[in-house]
Structure formats: C-alpha cells, structure tokens
Design a protein around this motif. Sequence first.
Motif, PDB file in Angstrom:
ATOM      1  N   ALA A 204      38.686  -7.436  -8.975  1.00 54.00           N
ATOM      2  CA  ALA A 204      37.900  -8.085 -10.037  1.00 54.00           C
ATOM      3  C   ALA A 204      38.780  -8.419 -11.240  1.00 54.00           C
ATOM      4  CB  ALA A 204      36.749  -7.180 -10.452  1.00 54.00           C
ATOM      5  N   ALA A 205      39.704  -7.523 -11.582  1.00 56.30           N
ATOM      6  CA  ALA A 205      40.583  -7.790 -12.725  1.00 56.30           C
ATOM      7  C   ALA A 205      41.473  -9.006 -12.429  1.00 56.30           C
ATOM      8  CB  ALA A 205      41.430  -6.557 -13.041  1.00 56.30           C
ATOM      9  N   TYR A 206      42.044  -9.064 -11.232  1.00 60.29           N
ATOM     10  CA  TYR A 206      42.909 -10.207 -10.908  1.00 60.29           C
ATOM     11  C   TYR A 206      42.115 -11.507 -10.723  1.00 60.29           C
ATOM     12  CZ  TYR A 206      47.126  -7.471 -10.923  1.00 60.29           C
ATOM     13  OH  TYR A 206      48.178  -6.711 -11.341  1.00 60.29           O
ATOM     14  N   ARG A 207      40.871 -11.383 -10.282  1.00 59.41           N
ATOM     15  CA  ARG A 207      39.992 -12.553 -10.197  1.00 59.41           C
ATOM     16  C   ARG A 207      39.819 -13.146 -11.611  1.00 59.41           C
ATOM     17  NH1 ARG A 207      37.843 -16.279 -10.357  1.00 59.41           N
ATOM     18  NH2 ARG A 207      35.830 -17.100  -9.656  1.00 59.41           N
ATOM     19  N   ALA A 208      39.659 -12.274 -12.606  1.00 59.68           N
ATOM     20  CA  ALA A 208      39.478 -12.733 -13.991  1.00 59.68           C
ATOM     21  C   ALA A 208      40.784 -13.304 -14.542  1.00 59.68           C
ATOM     22  CB  ALA A 208      38.979 -11.588 -14.864  1.00 59.68           C
TER      23      ALA A 208
ATOM     24  N   GLU B 241      32.738   4.888 -11.553  1.00 57.73           N
ATOM     25  CA  GLU B 241      33.519   3.704 -11.219  1.00 57.73           C
ATOM     26  C   GLU B 241      34.979   3.833 -11.645  1.00 57.73           C
ATOM     27  OE1 GLU B 241      30.426   3.384 -12.545  1.00 57.73           O
ATOM     28  OE2 GLU B 241      29.456   1.553 -11.782  1.00 57.73           O
ATOM     29  N   SER B 242      35.831   3.045 -10.985  1.00 58.34           N
ATOM     30  CA  SER B 242      37.229   2.895 -11.404  1.00 58.34           C
ATOM     31  C   SER B 242      37.334   1.694 -12.326  1.00 58.34           C
ATOM     32  CB  SER B 242      38.124   2.659 -10.196  1.00 58.34           C
ATOM     33  OG  SER B 242      38.119   3.797  -9.361  1.00 58.34           O
ATOM     34  N   ALA B 243      38.354   1.712 -13.179  1.00 59.43           N
ATOM     35  CA  ALA B 243      38.610   0.567 -14.059  1.00 59.43           C
ATOM     36  C   ALA B 243      40.088   0.206 -13.989  1.00 59.43           C
ATOM     37  CB  ALA B 243      38.208   0.895 -15.489  1.00 59.43           C
ATOM     38  N   VAL B 244      40.354  -1.097 -14.105  1.00 56.76           N
ATOM     39  CA  VAL B 244      41.734  -1.610 -14.069  1.00 56.76           C
ATOM     40  C   VAL B 244      41.897  -2.598 -15.221  1.00 56.76           C
ATOM     41  CG1 VAL B 244      43.380  -3.026 -12.761  1.00 56.76           C
ATOM     42  CG2 VAL B 244      41.970  -1.337 -11.559  1.00 56.76           C
ATOM     43  N   CYS B 245      43.014  -2.492 -15.939  1.00 55.26           N
ATOM     44  CA  CYS B 245      43.335  -3.439 -17.011  1.00 55.26           C
ATOM     45  C   CYS B 245      44.684  -4.086 -16.711  1.00 55.26           C
ATOM     46  CB  CYS B 245      43.400  -2.702 -18.357  1.00 55.26           C
ATOM     47  SG  CYS B 245      44.065  -3.697 -19.711  1.00 55.26           S
ATOM     48  N   VAL B 246      44.700  -5.408 -16.614  1.00 58.92           N
ATOM     49  CA  VAL B 246      45.944  -6.160 -16.400  1.00 58.92           C
ATOM     50  C   VAL B 246      46.308  -6.843 -17.716  1.00 58.92           C
ATOM     51  CG1 VAL B 246      47.048  -8.040 -15.125  1.00 58.92           C
ATOM     52  CG2 VAL B 246      45.350  -6.573 -13.980  1.00 58.92           C
ATOM     53  N   VAL B 247      47.485  -6.532 -18.242  1.00 57.17           N
ATOM     54  CA  VAL B 247      47.914  -7.151 -19.494  1.00 57.17           C
ATOM     55  C   VAL B 247      48.543  -8.511 -19.198  1.00 57.17           C
ATOM     56  CG1 VAL B 247      49.577  -6.990 -21.403  1.00 57.17           C
ATOM     57  CG2 VAL B 247      48.210  -4.986 -20.743  1.00 57.17           C
ATOM     58  N   MET B 248      48.076  -9.533 -19.897  1.00 59.87           N
ATOM     59  CA  MET B 248      48.723 -10.850 -19.856  1.00 59.87           C
ATOM     60  C   MET B 248      49.554 -10.967 -21.135  1.00 59.87           C
ATOM     61  SD  MET B 248      45.665 -13.243 -18.328  1.00 59.87           S
ATOM     62  CE  MET B 248      46.750 -14.590 -17.817  1.00 59.87           C
TER      63      MET B 248
ATOM     64  N   VAL C 134      49.135 -10.258 -25.061  1.00 59.32           N
ATOM     65  CA  VAL C 134      48.116 -11.212 -25.537  1.00 59.32           C
ATOM     66  C   VAL C 134      46.709 -10.745 -25.181  1.00 59.32           C
ATOM     67  CG1 VAL C 134      47.296 -13.601 -25.349  1.00 59.32           C
ATOM     68  CG2 VAL C 134      49.765 -13.115 -25.420  1.00 59.32           C
ATOM     69  N   LEU C 135      46.507 -10.363 -23.929  1.00 57.84           N
ATOM     70  CA  LEU C 135      45.164 -10.005 -23.452  1.00 57.84           C
ATOM     71  C   LEU C 135      45.238  -8.771 -22.559  1.00 57.84           C
ATOM     72  CD1 LEU C 135      44.127 -13.599 -22.262  1.00 57.84           C
ATOM     73  CD2 LEU C 135      43.329 -12.494 -24.372  1.00 57.84           C
ATOM     74  N   GLY C 136      44.178  -8.015 -22.513  1.00 64.49           N
ATOM     75  CA  GLY C 136      44.022  -6.913 -21.551  1.00 64.49           C
ATOM     76  C   GLY C 136      42.805  -7.212 -20.699  1.00 64.49           C
TER      77      GLY C 136
ATOM     78  N   MET D  22      52.001  -2.607 -19.509  1.00 66.24           N
ATOM     79  CA  MET D  22      51.610  -3.878 -18.884  1.00 66.24           C
ATOM     80  C   MET D  22      50.323  -3.775 -18.079  1.00 66.24           C
ATOM     81  SD  MET D  22      53.742  -6.152 -19.887  1.00 66.24           S
ATOM     82  CE  MET D  22      53.469  -7.522 -18.756  1.00 66.24           C
ATOM     83  N   GLY D  23      49.738  -2.592 -18.041  1.00 66.19           N
ATOM     84  CA  GLY D  23      48.476  -2.461 -17.313  1.00 66.19           C
ATOM     85  C   GLY D  23      48.187  -1.011 -17.014  1.00 66.19           C
ATOM     86  N   THR D  24      46.906  -0.718 -16.842  1.00 67.88           N
ATOM     87  CA  THR D  24      46.473   0.667 -16.600  1.00 67.88           C
ATOM     88  C   THR D  24      45.347   0.664 -15.585  1.00 67.88           C
ATOM     89  OG1 THR D  24      45.083   0.346 -18.539  1.00 67.88           O
ATOM     90  CG2 THR D  24      47.008   1.739 -18.832  1.00 67.88           C
ATOM     91  N   TYR D  25      45.105   1.850 -15.056  1.00 66.58           N
ATOM     92  CA  TYR D  25      43.892   2.054 -14.260  1.00 66.58           C
ATOM     93  C   TYR D  25      43.462   3.506 -14.421  1.00 66.58           C
ATOM     94  CZ  TYR D  25      46.859   4.371 -10.862  1.00 66.58           C
ATOM     95  OH  TYR D  25      47.724   5.240 -10.272  1.00 66.58           O
ATOM     96  N   SER D  26      42.200   3.744 -14.134  1.00 63.92           N
ATOM     97  CA  SER D  26      41.644   5.105 -14.227  1.00 63.92           C
ATOM     98  C   SER D  26      40.479   5.189 -13.248  1.00 63.92           C
ATOM     99  CB  SER D  26      41.158   5.372 -15.651  1.00 63.92           C
ATOM    100  OG  SER D  26      40.456   6.614 -15.721  1.00 63.92           O
TER     101      SER D  26
END
Length: 430
Positions: free
Chosen positions: A405-409, A334-341, A389-391, A236-240
Amino acid sequence: MKLLIIGSGGREHALAWKLAQSPHVTHLWCAPGNAGIAQEHCAKNGAPVECVPIDAEDLPRLLAFVQEYRPNLTVVGPDHPLALGIVDLFHQHGLRIWGPNRKAAQFEASKVFAQQFMERHGIPTARAGNFTEAAPAKAFAAALGGRCAVKADGLALGKGVLLCHSEVEADTAIEALLVHRAFGAAGATIVIQELLVGTELSLHALCDGRVAKLFPTAQDHKRALDGDRGLNTGGMGTYSPTPFLDAIGLAMVQERILDPWLRGCAAEGIDFRGLLYPGVMLTADGPKVLEFNARFGDPETQVYLARLENDLVELLDASVNGTLGRMELAWKPESAVCVVMASGGYPGSYAKGRPITGLAEANRLPQTKVFHAGTARVGDQIVTAGGRVLGVTAWGKNLATAQAAAYRAVEEITFEGAQFRRDIAAKALA
Ligand code: AMP
Ligand code: GLY
C-alpha cells in the motif's frame, strides 16, 4: 485545549495529524510547520491547523508567542530546542511544555554523558572511551583493530558518527573530528565505541519521570540506497512492528535497559518527562544501546502514530503530569510502513522548489497518509523545500499489505529528481 507543536518535519506532521484527531483539541499551532501541516484540521471543530513562521530554535520568539496566545501545552518535536533548554525556559515562566528539560535532554545532546551514564548504571552498550586528544584516541581505536564508531559528543545534525573498519579509517576519522573540527565544537570531545554487529532497531518509551512505557518495535533504514548502501541519512523509511524482537525480547529490554535507566535517573536527580528513543543493536549477547535520543524518531513517529490507538493528548498530558503509570498504551494490530521520498542528491546537496503532483490522489488511497517533511506552498502548488520531502505511510493487516500500500501511494506522487528506497521493510519479509 489549545496546543503548539514545535518543528517542521515529517515527525511534526505526524504529531499534528494525530493530535488534531483528539476530541480535547480545539486549536493547534505549529512553529514553523510545513505545507502538509497547514492542510490539517482539528476533528472536534474543523479549525484549521495554523503554521506560525517562528524557527524551532528561536526560543525568545517562541516564548513571546506562547505568552501572547496561551496554548495549554507546547509539544517539542526536534532535539535542538530541547538541548537549548526550551523546557527550562518555559517552566521559569510557568508554562506547560512536553519534552525533557536540559539536564534530561543530555542523553541525546552529549554522547559522553550518555555513555558514562550507561556504564554507571550497568546498561548494556558497546565498549567505549571518550577523548579530547588524538593520540590516546588512536591507541584506543588500534586496540579495537580499527573497527569502531567515532562519534562527536554534541549534536551534529545526525551526521556526527563515522563508522570505521580499519586503523587507517579510524585515524582519519579521529583527525577529522578532533584536529580538523569537521563538526565544530560538537566534536571537541569524541566517543569511540567498538563496532557492534547485529540487527539495529529503534525503540521508543514514553516517560513521566517515574515510569517508562515501551512502544512496539520499529526499524529505520538509515542509508540512502537500497541494500543499506550509500551515505547515512536522517532515515529513509520505517516499519512497525519488526519480527526481530518478540515479546520476550521486549521484556528483556524493559528489564535490562529501561529499568536500570529509570533507577539511574532517580539516583542522579534526572526528571525525564518526554520520549526516550534508544537506538539498539540486537547482538549475539542480547540488545545493546548504541545511543539515546530524547525525542520522537523521524520517520519512526509516522509508523508509530499510524498504529497508536490512544488519544495522544492524554498520553502527553500524563507524561507532563507524572501520571503515566495509570495509562495503558494501545496499538492497532496492523503493521505500518513509511517510505521517505527525498530530493535527488540527498543527503548531499539538492534542488528546492520542484512542484509535487499526485498528493491528493495518494491520500485518497485507503489506509494511507502522506506526511510532509520538506515542503512549502507557492501559490496553489506544493513544492519541495528540503532533503526529506515526504513520508508516504500506509497500514494494513500485515507487513506485506502495508508495504504494498505504501509503494502503491508512492507511485502516485512525482517530483523532479525524487529519490526513494524500494526495499523498506524488505528484510523483515525475506
Ligand atoms: P548514532 O547517531 O549513534 O545512531 O549512529 C548512527 C548510525 O551508526 C547508527 O544508526 C548505527 O547504524 C551506526 N552505529 C553507531 N554506533 C555503532 C556501533 N557502536 N556499532 C555499529 N554501528 C554503529
Ligand atoms: N530515525 C532517526 C532519528 O530520528 O534520529
């Protein structure tokens, strides 16, 4: 160079996005792809990425396509075509393809094989046994006090693992797999592992049959609901990167896990050219392998490729050619975060065809990329077409910035029934 990517998820969209940035790439196909992949263009010449309606498991039609259109390299995303031997098939026809061959793909396709390999080569893992009969399986689970992971040997769409905390639960799980064949033939043999306690991480290493180049760390969130509650999902989501394993810990992983794994592959004549993705538990006794996957993770790929500085074509080429030893992997600090919708109801049943709005607005935000997974185009409209559906992926100078930024999107995007976790990367920030 012309490339074909096989697969249709968020992982494949991230691969297509990154590969399309390469100055080596003049044409990109994706079979079967998704609505987001179809919106990408090659940076070099503006050529649109072309989705080809061939299923990722339809080996004869994929072969025929490649024989006709002659991509210079085929890149395999998902596990199933690898387990079916697509790499061996392409090699028989003299075609270049990136991914492990069938023998090497066994690390993911057979949990019994992976477990026994780890035991033969001294790779730290959970105490385990493998069984085809319920009675000895139950006795083994009872000796662990019922605290165990009961796993189908074969591929089961990521659902073949049942975590048990009592003898009653373990007996039920064993019967479900061995007697009632809940996962069909994939569960005709099971592995039972002791339950490991600790923090779980995703590791990735790109391999060329000789060397294994470890990526930075990432962490997935497998449960459907906040606070790691609810059912297991594909992720459901990742970060690195994660703060849970530092450079010294990564060096320990290389020495205790990857080095013996490489020596074991050499000793057993396994030529692994592809991506090794060990799922690891950081226990009080150090990192232990829960399972091996033989492909990029989904949604780990989304955050890794947001951070990767290298030209991915050059890396995959070196992995195929056995020249990875000469390459250095470079990562953005940089760090990256992916939120799965996901669709409402996932990982259970869910509706499809719900119109999605706000994609363009989200993609316009800085340091943000919305990767599509289960989407389709109907006329002018992008609609939902799958569970995940989306990452929604963003990067920033630190984890807090990337998460915000990920949650803003995510706020920009709507579709009926949209479901997502609000705590991706929260443990790392606590
Ligand atoms: P797997 O498909 O093997 O990764 O298993 C799915 C999930 O079950 C993993 O991501 C872990 O969260 C959990 N799991 C698997 N094996 C174990 C184990 N031996 N101990 C604790 N948790 C486990
Ligand atoms: N992130 C879970 C998987 O790719 O298997």
